[in-house]
Design a protein around this motif. Structure first.
Motif, PDB file in Angstrom:
ATOM      1  N   SER A   1      -5.531  13.200   2.469  1.00 18.73           N
ATOM      2  CA  SER A   1      -5.947  12.160   3.408  1.00 18.73           C
ATOM      3  C   SER A   1      -5.369  10.779   3.107  1.00 18.73           C
ATOM      4  CB  SER A   1      -7.468  12.086   3.435  1.00 18.73           C
ATOM      5  OG  SER A   1      -7.967  11.942   2.131  1.00 18.73           O
ATOM      6  N   PHE A   2      -4.383  10.680   2.237  1.00 17.58           N
ATOM      7  CA  PHE A   2      -3.797   9.376   1.927  1.00 17.58           C
ATOM      8  C   PHE A   2      -3.295   8.675   3.185  1.00 17.58           C
ATOM      9  CE2 PHE A   2      -3.102  11.729  -2.115  1.00 17.58           C
ATOM     10  CZ  PHE A   2      -3.792  10.874  -2.969  1.00 17.58           C
TER      11      PHE A   2
ATOM     12  N   VAL B   1      -3.107   2.211  -4.203  1.00 16.57           N
ATOM     13  CA  VAL B   1      -3.232   3.605  -3.794  1.00 16.57           C
ATOM     14  C   VAL B   1      -4.641   3.770  -3.236  1.00 16.57           C
ATOM     15  CG1 VAL B   1      -3.149   6.020  -4.521  1.00 16.57           C
ATOM     16  CG2 VAL B   1      -1.680   4.332  -5.657  1.00 16.57           C
ATOM     17  N   LEU B   2      -4.746   3.993  -1.927  1.00 19.80           N
ATOM     18  CA  LEU B   2      -6.038   4.179  -1.266  1.00 19.80           C
ATOM     19  C   LEU B   2      -6.316   5.673  -1.113  1.00 19.80           C
ATOM     20  CD1 LEU B   2      -5.543   1.648   1.673  1.00 19.80           C
ATOM     21  CD2 LEU B   2      -6.977   1.300  -0.339  1.00 19.80           C
ATOM     22  N   ASP B   3      -7.569   6.046  -1.264  1.00 21.06           N
ATOM     23  CA  ASP B   3      -7.965   7.430  -0.989  1.00 21.06           C
ATOM     24  C   ASP B   3      -9.427   7.425  -0.572  1.00 21.06           C
ATOM     25  OD1 ASP B   3      -7.689  10.144  -0.648  1.00 21.06           O
ATOM     26  OD2 ASP B   3      -7.477  10.618  -2.758  1.00 21.06           O
ATOM     27  N   ASP B   4      -9.842   8.463   0.133  1.00 22.39           N
ATOM     28  CA  ASP B   4     -11.220   8.510   0.604  1.00 22.39           C
ATOM     29  C   ASP B   4     -12.181   8.993  -0.478  1.00 22.39           C
ATOM     30  OD1 ASP B   4     -10.279  11.114   0.687  1.00 22.39           O
ATOM     31  OD2 ASP B   4     -10.610  11.371   2.824  1.00 22.39           O
TER      32      ASP B   4
ATOM     33  N   PHE C   1       0.863  -1.172   0.000  1.00 20.68           N
ATOM     34  CA  PHE C   1       0.000   0.000   0.000  1.00 20.68           C
ATOM     35  C   PHE C   1       0.900   1.223   0.000  1.00 20.68           C
ATOM     36  CE2 PHE C   1      -2.195  -3.546   1.712  1.00 20.68           C
ATOM     37  CZ  PHE C   1      -3.436  -3.483   1.112  1.00 20.68           C
ATOM     38  N   ILE C   2       0.648   2.140  -0.930  1.00 18.61           N
ATOM     39  CA  ILE C   2       1.542   3.288  -1.057  1.00 18.61           C
ATOM     40  C   ILE C   2       0.795   4.595  -0.810  1.00 18.61           C
ATOM     41  CG2 ILE C   2       3.164   2.154  -2.603  1.00 18.61           C
ATOM     42  CD1 ILE C   2       1.810   3.509  -4.951  1.00 18.61           C
ATOM     43  N   SER C   3       1.541   5.524  -0.276  1.00 18.46           N
ATOM     44  CA  SER C   3       1.032   6.889  -0.122  1.00 18.46           C
ATOM     45  C   SER C   3       2.170   7.831  -0.489  1.00 18.46           C
ATOM     46  CB  SER C   3       0.512   7.147   1.294  1.00 18.46           C
ATOM     47  OG  SER C   3       1.532   6.989   2.240  1.00 18.46           O
ATOM     48  N   PRO C   4       1.839   9.022  -0.938  1.00 16.72           N
ATOM     49  CA  PRO C   4       2.886   9.949  -1.372  1.00 16.72           C
ATOM     50  C   PRO C   4       3.555  10.651  -0.201  1.00 16.72           C
ATOM     51  CG  PRO C   4       0.744  10.963  -1.642  1.00 16.72           C
ATOM     52  CD  PRO C   4       0.492   9.560  -1.155  1.00 16.72           C
ATOM     53  N   GLN C   5       4.818  11.013  -0.408  1.00 15.39           N
ATOM     54  CA  GLN C   5       5.501  11.882   0.539  1.00 15.39           C
ATOM     55  C   GLN C   5       5.103  13.307   0.176  1.00 15.39           C
ATOM     56  OE1 GLN C   5       9.679  11.132   0.109  1.00 15.39           O
ATOM     57  NE2 GLN C   5       9.602   9.226   1.254  1.00 15.39           N
ATOM     58  N   LEU C   6       4.243  13.890   0.964  1.00 14.59           N
ATOM     59  CA  LEU C   6       3.747  15.232   0.671  1.00 14.59           C
ATOM     60  C   LEU C   6       4.411  16.245   1.589  1.00 14.59           C
ATOM     61  CD1 LEU C   6      -0.057  14.431   0.397  1.00 14.59           C
ATOM     62  CD2 LEU C   6       1.540  14.806  -1.477  1.00 14.59           C
ATOM     63  N   GLU C   7       4.750  17.368   1.014  1.00 11.51           N
ATOM     64  CA  GLU C   7       5.338  18.440   1.804  1.00 11.51           C
ATOM     65  C   GLU C   7       4.420  19.646   1.742  1.00 11.51           C
ATOM     66  OE1 GLU C   7       9.396  19.171   0.674  1.00 11.51           O
ATOM     67  OE2 GLU C   7       9.755  17.039   0.407  1.00 11.51           O
TER      68      GLU C   7
ATOM     69  N   THR D   1     -19.019  16.851   0.384  1.00 14.15           N
ATOM     70  CA  THR D   1     -18.686  15.551   0.953  1.00 14.15           C
ATOM     71  C   THR D   1     -18.123  15.770   2.345  1.00 14.15           C
ATOM     72  OG1 THR D   1     -18.082  14.782  -1.262  1.00 14.15           O
ATOM     73  CG2 THR D   1     -17.350  13.438   0.593  1.00 14.15           C
ATOM     74  N   VAL D   2     -18.509  14.918   3.266  1.00 13.59           N
ATOM     75  CA  VAL D   2     -17.952  15.010   4.610  1.00 13.59           C
ATOM     76  C   VAL D   2     -17.736  13.591   5.140  1.00 13.59           C
ATOM     77  CG1 VAL D   2     -20.217  15.190   5.725  1.00 13.59           C
ATOM     78  CG2 VAL D   2     -18.210  16.093   6.888  1.00 13.59           C
ATOM     79  N   PHE D   3     -16.602  13.391   5.769  1.00 13.58           N
ATOM     80  CA  PHE D   3     -16.284  12.147   6.445  1.00 13.58           C
ATOM     81  C   PHE D   3     -16.228  12.452   7.933  1.00 13.58           C
ATOM     82  CE2 PHE D   3     -14.587  11.539   2.184  1.00 13.58           C
ATOM     83  CZ  PHE D   3     -15.026  10.258   1.892  1.00 13.58           C
ATOM     84  N   PRO D   4     -16.222  11.453   8.798  1.00 14.17           N
ATOM     85  CA  PRO D   4     -16.195  11.727  10.238  1.00 14.17           C
ATOM     86  C   PRO D   4     -14.973  12.531  10.679  1.00 14.17           C
ATOM     87  CG  PRO D   4     -16.757   9.440   9.847  1.00 14.17           C
ATOM     88  CD  PRO D   4     -16.376  10.025   8.512  1.00 14.17           C
ATOM     89  N   TYR D   5     -13.923  12.535   9.877  1.00 17.16           N
ATOM     90  CA  TYR D   5     -12.685  13.192  10.267  1.00 17.16           C
ATOM     91  C   TYR D   5     -12.366  14.459   9.477  1.00 17.16           C
ATOM     92  CZ  TYR D   5     -11.369  10.356   6.279  1.00 17.16           C
ATOM     93  OH  TYR D   5     -11.334   9.778   5.038  1.00 17.16           O
ATOM     94  N   MET D   6     -13.060  14.725   8.372  1.00 16.44           N
ATOM     95  CA  MET D   6     -12.755  15.930   7.598  1.00 16.44           C
ATOM     96  C   MET D   6     -13.715  16.089   6.423  1.00 16.44           C
ATOM     97  SD  MET D   6     -11.151  15.451   4.449  1.00 16.44           S
ATOM     98  CE  MET D   6     -10.936  13.975   3.507  1.00 16.44           C
TER      99      MET D   6
END
Length: 190
Positions: free
Chosen positions: A14-15, A53-56, A3-9, A157-162
């Motif tokens: 929400s990855f 690549v997972l995303d909400d 499972f991969i997520s990007p290195q974001l700066e 769109t709204v999720f419980p966290y954002m």
């Protein structure tokens, strides 16, 4: 399977949150959770490795295909590897965009979008047209409706966290009532 997520700066995406939830839910070892800058980081992994690549939420699809610079380098670094794009929910437009990028990279036999069909929404149905017409009928209304979000999609769109950063300004005001705190508003207009 990795499972991969990007290195974001400096970006708020929400990855990491989705990957952490998935990892905890399914007891995935840390060794299977990777942060990458670009897909050259995966060059030494064995042939036929699969990277998810997972995303909400996928709105336009641009953020998802920019993970690892897929949209500009997938055809170079991933010859014998597979990428699965797996959003929890997505607009039809965003799914089609990701599929077009996969095709443009010549990877239709290697990479795929997987999501629940019931979680794909028609982009046009997300537009707040009736509200927009109502608000645009007066000068006060035009100010209240505000910016329509990324690519003027008017998503709400709204999720419980954002709430995602591609929401319309009006939906940002509405979703603020459903979040535990205002820190979860990524498209802050308040």
């Amino acid at each position: 399977l990795y499972f991969i997520s990007p290195q974001l700066e400096g970006q708020r995406k929400s990855f990491d949150v989705i990957n952490k939830m998935y990892q905890d839910l399914f007891n995935i070892p840390d060794s299977r959770m990777l942060k990458i800058k670009d897909f050259s980081d995966l060059y030494d992994y064995s042939d036929n490795s699969t990277f998810v690549v997972l995303d909400d939420v996928v709105g336009s699809g641009e953020s998802m295909v920019q993970v690892g610079e897929y949209d500009i380098s997938a055809d170079v670094y991933l010859e014998d590897k597979h990428i699965l794009f797996a959003p929890i929910t997505a607009s039809e437009k965003g799914i089609n965009y990701i599929k077009d990028v996969i095709s443009g990279m010549g990877r239709e036999n290697n990479d795929f979008v997987i999501t629940l069909k019931d979680n794909i929404i028609n982009s046009q149905s997300t537009r707040l047209n009736s509200l927009k017409d109502y608000f645009n009928s007066t000068e006060y209304g035009k100010n209240a409706y505000g910016q329509e979000g990324y690519e003027m999609a008017s998503q709400c769109t709204v999720f419980p966290y954002m709430s995602p950063d591609n929401n319309s300004e009006l939906s940002t005001h509405l979703t603020s009532f459903f979040l535990p705190n205002l820190g979860g508003l990524k498209n802050r207009t308040l």
